[in-house]
Design a protein around this motif. Structure first.
Motif, PDB file in Angstrom:
ATOM      1  N   ARG A   1      -3.183   4.154   6.106  1.00 29.33           N
ATOM      2  CA  ARG A   1      -4.115   5.399   6.511  1.00 29.33           C
ATOM      3  C   ARG A   1      -3.888   5.885   8.077  1.00 29.33           C
ATOM      4  O   ARG A   1      -3.741   6.894   8.309  1.00 29.33           O
ATOM      5  CB  ARG A   1      -5.712   5.054   6.297  1.00 29.33           C
ATOM      6  N   ASP A   2      -3.909   4.657   8.928  1.00 25.12           N
ATOM      7  CA  ASP A   2      -3.737   5.000  10.258  1.00 25.12           C
ATOM      8  C   ASP A   2      -2.388   5.631  10.615  1.00 25.12           C
ATOM      9  O   ASP A   2      -2.127   6.287  11.499  1.00 25.12           O
ATOM     10  CB  ASP A   2      -3.967   3.535  11.179  1.00 25.12           C
ATOM     11  N   ALA A   3      -1.376   5.024  10.140  1.00 21.00           N
ATOM     12  CA  ALA A   3      -0.018   5.663  10.031  1.00 21.00           C
ATOM     13  C   ALA A   3      -0.068   7.006   9.773  1.00 21.00           C
ATOM     14  O   ALA A   3       0.727   8.020  10.367  1.00 21.00           O
ATOM     15  CB  ALA A   3       0.914   4.968   9.176  1.00 21.00           C
ATOM     16  N   VAL A   4      -0.523   7.472   8.793  1.00 19.64           N
ATOM     17  CA  VAL A   4      -0.613   8.803   8.128  1.00 19.64           C
ATOM     18  C   VAL A   4      -1.190   9.750   9.203  1.00 19.64           C
ATOM     19  O   VAL A   4      -0.638  10.824   9.815  1.00 19.64           O
ATOM     20  CB  VAL A   4      -1.085   9.008   6.729  1.00 19.64           C
TER      21      VAL A   4
ATOM     22  N   ALA B   1       0.749  -1.072   0.022  1.00 20.08           N
ATOM     23  CA  ALA B   1       0.090   0.013   0.152  1.00 20.08           C
ATOM     24  C   ALA B   1       0.781   1.186  -0.066  1.00 20.08           C
ATOM     25  O   ALA B   1       2.061   1.465   0.663  1.00 20.08           O
ATOM     26  CB  ALA B   1      -1.033  -0.073   1.349  1.00 20.08           C
ATOM     27  N   ALA B   2       0.528   2.365  -0.648  1.00 23.80           N
ATOM     28  CA  ALA B   2       1.311   3.484  -0.791  1.00 23.80           C
ATOM     29  C   ALA B   2       0.683   4.633  -1.126  1.00 23.80           C
ATOM     30  O   ALA B   2      -0.740   4.656  -1.444  1.00 23.80           O
ATOM     31  CB  ALA B   2       2.445   3.200  -2.182  1.00 23.80           C
ATOM     32  N   ILE B   3       1.296   5.934  -0.639  1.00 26.20           N
ATOM     33  CA  ILE B   3       0.412   7.208  -1.220  1.00 26.20           C
ATOM     34  C   ILE B   3       0.998   7.255  -2.531  1.00 26.20           C
ATOM     35  O   ILE B   3       1.801   7.047  -3.231  1.00 26.20           O
ATOM     36  CB  ILE B   3       1.285   8.256  -0.290  1.00 26.20           C
ATOM     37  N   SER B   4      -0.085   7.900  -3.271  1.00 29.13           N
ATOM     38  CA  SER B   4       0.167   8.055  -4.842  1.00 29.13           C
ATOM     39  C   SER B   4       1.193   8.672  -5.024  1.00 29.13           C
ATOM     40  O   SER B   4       1.561   9.644  -4.358  1.00 29.13           O
ATOM     41  CB  SER B   4      -1.273   8.718  -5.283  1.00 29.13           C
ATOM     42  N   SER B   5       1.720   8.579  -6.133  1.00 31.95           N
ATOM     43  CA  SER B   5       2.996   9.405  -6.589  1.00 31.95           C
ATOM     44  C   SER B   5       2.457  10.780  -7.219  1.00 31.95           C
ATOM     45  O   SER B   5       3.597  11.542  -7.656  1.00 31.95           O
ATOM     46  CB  SER B   5       3.726   8.661  -7.664  1.00 31.95           C
ATOM     47  N   ARG B   6       0.984  10.797  -7.542  1.00 35.20           N
ATOM     48  CA  ARG B   6       0.596  11.988  -8.158  1.00 35.20           C
ATOM     49  C   ARG B   6      -0.229  12.750  -6.984  1.00 35.20           C
ATOM     50  O   ARG B   6      -0.083  14.188  -7.084  1.00 35.20           O
ATOM     51  CB  ARG B   6      -0.535  11.640  -9.261  1.00 35.20           C
TER      52      ARG B   6
ATOM     53  N   ILE C   1      -5.552   0.230   5.248  1.00 33.05           N
ATOM     54  CA  ILE C   1      -6.041   0.993   6.403  1.00 33.05           C
ATOM     55  C   ILE C   1      -4.936   1.141   7.595  1.00 33.05           C
ATOM     56  O   ILE C   1      -4.982   2.185   7.950  1.00 33.05           O
ATOM     57  CB  ILE C   1      -7.246   0.005   7.154  1.00 33.05           C
ATOM     58  N   ALA C   2      -3.885   0.352   7.631  1.00 31.18           N
ATOM     59  CA  ALA C   2      -2.737   0.504   8.315  1.00 31.18           C
ATOM     60  C   ALA C   2      -1.929   1.794   7.809  1.00 31.18           C
ATOM     61  O   ALA C   2      -1.434   2.382   8.528  1.00 31.18           O
ATOM     62  CB  ALA C   2      -1.914  -0.722   8.207  1.00 31.18           C
TER      63      ALA C   2
END
Length: 100
Positions: free
Chosen positions: A78-81, A53-58, A75-76
């Motif tokens: 998201r929770d970390a962010v 799972a990643a944050i989009s490069s865009r 979800i993990a």
């Protein structure tokens, strides 16, 4: 939206002056500050990944499946962010759209 008094705390966490924190008046002593700015300054840059799972490069606010990620992995991330932003700035982000 956050109370305008929180801007100083955000600036301290970001290592900048309060006038360098992007903010927009929201009335009643509140301001809006871009969530993407907070996320990036909390160390979650575009392309940041946790497993599959990643944050989009865009776009910093979009989570993506790199292939085979489970809902639990997304979800993990998201929770970390959310926890990272709250820990650094004292601002709690809310998920949009809301998960039923």
């Amino acid at each position: 939206m956050v109370p305008s008094a929180v801007v100083s705390q955000v600036a301290l966490g970001a290592g900048c002056r309060p006038d360098e924190v992007p903010q927009y008046p929201a009335g009643d002593g509140l301001v809006k500050s871009p969530a993407a700015w907070l996320v990036e300054r909390a160390g979650f840059h575009k392309g940041f990944a946790m497993g599959r799972a990643a944050i989009s490069s865009r776009h910093t606010l979009a989570l993506v499946n790199l292939g085979g990620a489970t809902a639990a992995e997304l979800i993990a991330l998201r929770d970390a962010v959310v926890e990272g932003v709250e820990g650094r700035f004292g601002v709690h982000l809310e998920q949009e759209p809301v998960q039923p």
